[in-house]
Scaffold this motif. Structure first.
Motif, PDB file in Angstrom:
ATOM      1  N   UNK A 141       1.573  -6.428  -8.960  1.00 40.69           N
ATOM      2  CA  UNK A 141       0.486  -6.955  -8.221  1.00 40.69           C
ATOM      3  C   UNK A 141       0.573  -6.183  -6.970  1.00 40.69           C
ATOM      4  N   UNK A 142      -0.960  -5.726  -6.461  1.00 41.47           N
ATOM      5  CA  UNK A 142      -1.346  -4.809  -5.399  1.00 41.47           C
ATOM      6  C   UNK A 142      -0.826  -5.615  -4.211  1.00 41.47           C
ATOM      7  N   UNK A 143      -0.880  -6.816  -3.909  1.00 40.91           N
ATOM      8  CA  UNK A 143      -0.397  -7.209  -2.658  1.00 40.91           C
ATOM      9  C   UNK A 143       1.208  -7.220  -2.444  1.00 40.91           C
ATOM     10  N   UNK A 144       1.814  -7.248  -3.699  1.00 38.94           N
ATOM     11  CA  UNK A 144       3.422  -7.169  -3.602  1.00 38.94           C
ATOM     12  C   UNK A 144       3.678  -5.670  -3.141  1.00 38.94           C
ATOM     13  N   UNK A 145       2.968  -4.696  -3.691  1.00 42.21           N
ATOM     14  CA  UNK A 145       3.060  -3.271  -3.449  1.00 42.21           C
ATOM     15  C   UNK A 145       2.755  -3.101  -2.013  1.00 42.21           C
ATOM     16  N   UNK A 146       1.694  -3.506  -1.489  1.00 47.61           N
ATOM     17  CA  UNK A 146       1.106  -3.631  -0.231  1.00 47.61           C
ATOM     18  C   UNK A 146       2.244  -3.904   0.759  1.00 47.61           C
ATOM     19  N   UNK A 147       2.754  -5.288   0.498  1.00 46.64           N
ATOM     20  CA  UNK A 147       3.643  -5.747   1.603  1.00 46.64           C
ATOM     21  C   UNK A 147       4.849  -5.070   1.529  1.00 46.64           C
ATOM     22  N   UNK A 148       5.488  -4.372   0.382  1.00 48.29           N
ATOM     23  CA  UNK A 148       6.589  -3.712   0.161  1.00 48.29           C
ATOM     24  C   UNK A 148       6.500  -2.421   1.241  1.00 48.29           C
ATOM     25  N   UNK A 149       5.282  -1.616   0.919  1.00 49.69           N
ATOM     26  CA  UNK A 149       5.079  -0.671   1.618  1.00 49.69           C
ATOM     27  C   UNK A 149       4.976  -0.990   3.118  1.00 49.69           C
ATOM     28  N   UNK A 150       4.117  -1.971   3.580  1.00 47.14           N
ATOM     29  CA  UNK A 150       4.178  -2.370   5.054  1.00 47.14           C
ATOM     30  C   UNK A 150       5.539  -2.302   5.480  1.00 47.14           C
ATOM     31  N   UNK A 151       6.409  -3.195   4.718  1.00 50.86           N
ATOM     32  CA  UNK A 151       7.834  -3.436   5.295  1.00 50.86           C
ATOM     33  C   UNK A 151       8.592  -1.977   5.273  1.00 50.86           C
TER      34      UNK A 151
END
Lengths: 759, 361
Positions: free
Chosen positions: B221-231
């Motif tokens: 899931x793109x948002x999962x990836x985005x959130x991981x990257x943000x964190x």
């Protein structure tokens, strides 16, 4: 005119009745029957169809109910849920809540695939709520609904309970009205060994899903299905607005038993209502079909029948009008004219106008023709009547008695006839038989004539004797004509009273006979005396006296001959001359005649010469009469021959007959005299008669005698050259039988035959 | 001739009728009338005989007791818009539905809410979309559980003329273009930035060397990836922080509990933990409470109502309110606009709020 009544029933009425009986009424009956049969059949079929359809829908509904109940049964047996619920009841932190929520959610979700399912809810005793369904937001719960369902489920104990159509316990759900099924979830308590209620399993089922299904079913114009729950609330109706509403109590009262069909007025419309109650949940499937829709096809029959009937009536009306105008009126006109005609009032009537060329037109045309002919006939009859009147007058006034009879029965008799027959009035004779008026001796003969007349043949005149009404007998001469009298064959008889004429004839004959006899006797004496005196018996007479005596003697002989001739003629005419017939040698008779008349011829200086003879010529005759014939012919020939001439006598044989010819060389017979030379008192020249002497009766008598002997007499004459008289007599054949002697004997002799007197 | 005759006929009729004064003189036409009348009567009888008389009942079939419901019946056929979400277990989606329902009321459309059971139920989501294609909905507003897996079925939906609006988790743009999906507006938050802010919130409080771990969502899931990257970015900005583990718990609370347990088994000294959503954060907090650890900073995402107690207690340091309702509302709004033919921005980002124990309501 007083009997001018319109015949009843008239043609128009009869035709109308006929049309009605033959077409309209059968049509009406047929139409009505078709309509009724179609109605009944349609209604029966529709009812049957509806019952099947409703049964199918009920089955479908029950299938769904069973699916939902199966789902509930399965769910309530899932240990995980029961355990999770029990855990949730004991603990109370967020993690546990969310984790349990998730756990139960996953399980419930696995059951939420059932079509039409809106939501599955589990309410725990402690107030927790687990939900899967059309919304995630279950914050807004209808507590009253929840409580009610809970109570129902508790009452139902272990069974699944259906609340019917109900407000959705989840107020947030877009499905406002749902079908709710519920069951209490229980857990066996280890301590009490008792099932303990731990929560409520609640399943909401979509009425919209049922709607989508049932709404596809097309029952026809105005027809629809309806499903109601056990509380008579609408679960399905084509109009969603009615969902959850109560069916009216009036209708509910009629929905008795498990199934039924009846017709009722629903919402102001006659409907065929079919219903079946599901045994499972007491839900009911109902179908409504407007009777009008049901019977729409029959309406076509009805309409068609009406239309055709209307058409029929139009035709009947038109027929009535047409018959009245084109048939009845002309017939009435003809009848009316006939009546006028009968009353004699049809004078100068204009002719009827013939319409069309049918029988009626023909009737009118022929009626006109009839009138024309009638006119003509009346004119002719008038003329005929005038003519008949003339003829009737003629017959009535005729001096000739006329009788018309048919088969001897008198049907008309004119006054003359009545008078002659001594009847006071002709009617005294009409109806009587003709034969009554005929002398009995003549009846047989008259009857024969009557038959001949009846056969259509005229009869010649005839003399008969009639009996007058006063008993006198009269002699009549009758003529009969076959005629048509009053249209039928009849016999017209004209007659004439000849009694007087007969009387005169008789008197004349008697007179002649008497006078002749009375004259002959003294004359014979006178002639004898004169002959003696002239012969010198009384001495020689002075010359002058001698001459006078000679004259007297000659004239007495002449007078004697005249009287004999008259007597002969009288005898011949009355049929009383006697013939003594026998075979004679003609030649001897001729020679004897020549000898006898020799002296007479010498007076005129004429001699006889037998120029041709026939040997063995026999004739069957009376010798005296034949001698009389020869004497007459010879004396005539001598008398008309110039002095010094020879009269030639010839006998010759012809086919079957003997011809005797006497030829003179006299002046010949004048042409004007030739036609009447054999008539009585016929002489070519009266002066000549005086000169030649003779009575003028000789040839008449000769002809009569020759004809009595079956012979013929004739002459050839040429003026200035001479005359030849000839007599043909049948030659007697000895081999033929002699005619019976009686033939001559029937002739009654009234006077003695006078022998031929050679002069 | 005719006049004369009719006169005559009338006269004779009168004469005929004289003995019977009860019967008035009448012409031929009027004489026919009784016959025709009789016929019509017969006719009428025949007709009336045909109709069977039903039982008399004037009752209305249904008593309309629910007048309000009857009056509020929708007029015309409203547009049907489906909201497809990832899981029924995450309260985040309840919020999202609320926003969508608000839009439903506002725009007068019909909203169908469909949710897969779990975040991992990609196949279920695909099946849901297939069902919606069959149901011929007008638009689908979808929060895809997977950025790639749903593309084929969404392509089918778009081919079927259904408007697609993407919310929450972004569909893979490259794959979308490759499959031919076009004009799919995306409404979400800047997950990377939001995750960064969440992670940075705890990162800022760490002044000593600290081990940190990240619990990811579904990795495809793109948002999962985005959130991981943000964190990751936030943690990497603080040199005191060492990232020791990055594990996925598939967005789930109980899985996160288990993952946390394992993490601490391997790294007992982890001092900072970023969970890509609140559910996983709550799962981690549960373990930390159970194991008695109180010195671990936990950062979450989503600002669930259920997380409020943890925020108040301080067991959860921070979370991100990504305004799920706003996303749901905007998604439906965009679908309505698209159906009306409006052109929509390809990407719409919703502002997020940082929620901490200090700012929580």
């Amino acid at each position: 005119m007083n009997n001018y009544m319109r015949p009843r029933p008239g043609i128009v009425h009869k035709s109308l009745l006929f049309l009605l009986l033959s077409s309209v009424i059968p049509l009406l009956v047929l139409g009505g029957m078709s309509y009724q049969v179609a109605r009944t059949t349609l209604q029966e079929q529709a009812t049957r169809h509806m019952v099947e359809l409703v049964a199918d829908q009920k089955a479908y509904l029950e299938l769904h109910v069973e699916q939902v109940e199966g789902l509930i049964a399965n769910l309530s047996g899932v240990e995980t849920i029961i355990d999770a619920l029990d855990d949730a009841n004991s603990a109370g932190d967020t993690y546990t809540d969310l984790a349990t929520q998730a756990r139960i959610g996953y399980i419930l979700d696995g059951y939420s695939n059932l079509k039409g399912l809106i939501s599955i809810d589990i309410f725990t005793m402690s107030g927790a709520h687990y939900h899967v369904g059309d919304t995630l937001n279950v914050s807004n719960i209808r507590a009253d609904v929840k409580a009610r369902v809970f109570d129902l489920a508790l009452q139902a104990d272990h069974r699944t309970v259906w609340t019917g159509i109900e407000d959705n316990v989840n107020a947030n759900s877009s499905a406002r009205k749902v079908l709710t099924a519920a069951r209490i979830l229980r857990k066996i308590d280890l301590h009490a060994q008792q099932p303990r209620p731990i929560g409520l399993l609640l399943v909401n089922y979509s009425v919209d899903y049922l709607y989508d299904y049932f709404n596809q079913i097309d029952l026809g114009e105005g027809a629809y299905l309806m499903i109601v729950d056990a509380d008579n609330r609408v679960i399905y109706h084509p109009d969603k607005r009615y969902f959850g509403s109560h069916v009216s109590a009036d209708v509910v009262r009629k929905l008795t038993g498990a199934a039924g069909t009846f017709t009722d007025t629903i919402d102001g419309q006659a409907m065929l209502l079919t219903y079946q109650r599901s045994e499972m949940r007491e839900w009911m499937v109902l179908s409504f079909i407007p009777v009008a829709t049901l019977l729409a096809p029959t309406a076509a029959i009805g309409d068609t029948t009406l239309l055709v009937l209307a058409g029929s009536f139009s035709v009947v009306a038109l027929s009535a009008w047409w018959i009245s105008r084109r048939m009845v009126r002309p017939i009435r006109q003809v009848t009316h004219h006939f009546k006028l005609l009968q009353a004699g009032m049809l004078d100068q009537q204009p002719r009827l106008v013939a319409q069309g060329r049918d029988e009626i037109g023909e009737l009118v045309t022929w009626f006109n023709t009839f009138l024309d002919n009638l006119n003509l006939k009346q004119q002719t009859e008038a003329a005929l009547r005038a003519s008949e009147e003339r003829y009737r007058d003629l017959v009535e006034l005729s001096p000739i008695p006329i009788v018309v009879h048919r088969d001897a029965r008198i049907i008309y008799c004119n006054p003359s006839a009545a008078r002659v027959l001594a009847a006071e009035h002709p009617k005294n004779l009409v109806g009587k038989s003709v034969l009554d008026r005929v002398h009995p001796d003549d009846r047989e003969h008259v009857l024969a004539r009557v038959h001949q007349l009846s056969g259509g043949k005229n009869v010649d005149s005839n003399e008969e004797r009639f009996l007058r009404l006063d008993g006198h007998v009269i002699d009549v001469e009758t003529f009969g004509i076959a005629v048509t009298y009053l249209g039928e064959p009849a016999s017209l008889v004209m007659f004439q009273d000849i009694s007087e004429r007969k009387q005169v004839d008789r008197l004349k004959s008697e007179f002649v006979s008497v006078v002749s006899h009375e004259l002959r006797t003294p004359l014979t004496a006178i002639r004898g005396a004169l002959g003696l005196v002239a012969g010198g018996v009384t001495g020689t007479l002075p010359t002058q006296a001698q001459a006078m005596i000679e004259i007297a003697h000659t004239n007495s002989k002449r007078l004697m001959r005249l009287i004999n001739d008259i007597l002969d003629i009288e005898k011949i005419e009355s049929g009383k001359l006697h013939f003594d017939l026998q075979p004679l040698h003609l030649m001897a008779l001729v020679e004897q005649a020549l000898e006898a008349n020799h002296a007479y011829a010498e007076q005129f200086g004429v001699s006889f010469a037998l120029t041709q003879t026939v040997t063995g010529a026999l004739v069957y005759a009376d010798g005296d009469r034949l001698m009389q014939v020869l004497a007459n012919l010879l004396s005539n020939a001598a008398k008309f021959s110039p002095r010094g001439e020879t009269v030639q006598v010839a006998v010759s044989r012809r086919a079957g007959s003997i011809r005797l010819e006497v030829r003179d060389h006299g002046p010949g017979i004048p042409e004007a005299f030739r036609g009447r030379i054999f008539q009585k008192f016929a002489q070519a020249d009266s002066s000549d008669t005086r000169q030649k002497g003779g009575t003028g009766l000789g040839l008449n008598i000769t002809k009569a005698i020759v004809e009595r002997l079956d012979g013929q007499i004739g002459f050839d004459t040429s003026t200035g050259v001479g005359t030849t008289f000839y007599v043909d007599l049948p030659e007697w054949n000895p081999s033929l039988p002699i005619a019976p002697a009686g033939v001559a004997a029937i002739v009654q002799l009234t006077s003695l035959p006078e022998p031929a007197a050679p002069s | 001739l005719i006049d004369e005759h009719s006169n005559n006929a009338n006269r004779s009729t009168a004469m005929y009728d004289k003995p019977n004064p009860a019967c008035p003189p009448s012409g031929e036409r009027t004489r026919l009338k009784p016959i025709l009348a009789t016929l019509l009567l017969l006719f009428a009888l025949a007709l009336s005989n045909c109709g069977a008389s039903p039982q008399e009942s004037q009752a209305l079939l249904v008593e309309r007791e629910d007048q309000a419901a009857a009056q509020s019946a929708p007029t015309g056929q409203p547009k049907t818009i489906a909201l497809v979400m990832k899981t029924l277990t995450n309260p985040f989606f309840v919020e999202m539905e609320k926003g969508a329902r608000r839009a439903e009321q506002e725009f007068g459309i019909r909203l169908i809410v469909k949710t897969a059971a779990q975040e991992t139920s990609i196949e279920q989501q695909i099946a849901i979309v297939e069902g919606l294609i069959q149901a011929k909905v007008d638009a689908i507003v979808i929060a895809p559980g997977d950025s790639a897996g749903l593309l084929p079925v969404l392509k089918q939906a778009q081919d079927a003329g259904i408007v697609i609006v993407n919310i929450d988790n972004r569909l893979d743009p490259a794959l979308s273009a490759k499959l031919g999906l076009r004009n799919i507006p995306f409404i979400s938050v800047d997950n990377e930035q939001a995750a960064y802010r969440s992670a940075r919130f705890i990162g800022d409080q760490i002044k000593a060397p600290t081990k940190a771990a990240i619990i990811e969502g579904i990795r495809t899931a793109r948002n999962a990836e985005d959130r991981k990257n943000g964190a990751l970015r936030a943690f990497q900005e603080n040199e005191q922080i060492t990232i020791v583990a990055m594990e996925t718990a598939h967005w789930k609370i109980d899985e996160a509990y288990d993952v946390t347990k394992q993490l601490f088994a391997r790294h007992p000294d982890i001092g900072a933990l970023f969970a890509a959503n609140d559910m996983m954060a709550l799962g981690a907090v549960k373990y930390l409470q159970e194991s008695g650890r109180t010195n671990v900073f936990v950062a979450g995402f989503d600002a669930l109502e259920e997380a409020t107690p943890a925020l108040r207690a301080g067991t959860l340091a921070v979370t991100i309110d990504q305004r799920a309702a706003e996303q749901g509302y905007t998604g439906v709004q965009y679908a309505v606009k698209a159906l009306a033919g409006d052109t929509l921005p390809a990407e719409t980002m919703i502002d997020v709020h940082i929620v901490s124990g200090a700012t929580v309501r």
